[in-house]
Design an enzyme around this catalytic site. Structure first.
Site: not given
Length: 222
Positions: A143, A181
């Site tokens: 991701s 993230k």
């Protein structure tokens, strides 16, 4: 009083540090002293360390510091044809120096997975790290690929508990699972954004998220 080989070794180390700013390798020391194996170098270094002539710098490979030179180093150096230099000041960390940082298992770059497993040590070029305390996590998932962070990379993390919006952080969710993230704030919620258009942002209450560090660099093995 030092033995002849101990004299030769400390002169060689001091000369190498003075010329390059980097400690000689064990192979270079073995060849310079015409020893048969590196175990002889280890014994000589231990003897010099015990007598207070040198010290090993912690968490670094090939890192020796000369604390003092023996009184008759000049005579010993003439026998070995090695130039004598005064003990140099502690050099700055050279670009090819290596620092070992704790490797705390795997971290998701997709859905959170459990992190902070039993730590081993990962050798990292010092040039990749700045000031502060660091650790490493192995990346699992895709991701963050659009930020250049790939599955199997080692994320080098600077320990800190606060970060700004837009920074890539290690976020611990509900004190159990960690993820890598982009940090964002959206109203009263914390949003953790992936860097992959096929993945969705994750939303949490502020009390669910603890920042455990900020991305400082990446290490990739081929």
């Amino acid at each position: 009083m030092l033995t002849r080989k101990q004299h030769e070794l400390i002169c060689f180390i001091a000369d190498h540090l003075g010329e390059t700013g980097v400690s000689p390798s064990f192979e270079e020391m073995k060849d310079a002293l015409d020893l048969r194996s590196k175990s002889g170098v280890h014994r000589l270094i231990s003897a010099l360390e015990e007598r207070g002539f040198i010290r090993r710098l912690p968490n670094r490979a090939r890192a020796l510091e000369v604390l003092k030179m023996p009184e008759r180093a000049e005579a010993a150096a003439r026998k070995t044809k090695a130039p004598v230099r005064a003990a140099p000041p502690a050099p700055p960390v050279p670009a090819n120096d290596v620092i070992e940082v704790p490797l705390h298992g795997r971290i998701a770059a997709g859905m959170p997975i459990e992190a902070m497993e039993d730590a081993t040590m990962l050798p990292v070029p010092a040039a990749l790290l700045g000031s502060g305390d660091h650790y490493a996590l192995e990346v699992a998932g895709d991701s963050m690929v659009e930020a250049g962070i790939l599955n199997g990379d080692y994320a080098l993390i600077r320990r800190q508990e606060v970060a700004r919006d837009g920074e890539i952080v290690v976020a611990l969710i509900d004190d159990h699972e960690a993820t890598l993230k982009y940090l964002r704030h959206e109203g009263a919620m914390v949003r953790l954004d992936p860097a992959n258009s096929s993945h969705q942002p994750q939303h949490y209450r502020p009390d669910q998220v603890r920042i455990q560090g900020k991305l400082a660099g990446l290490l990739r093995r081929y």
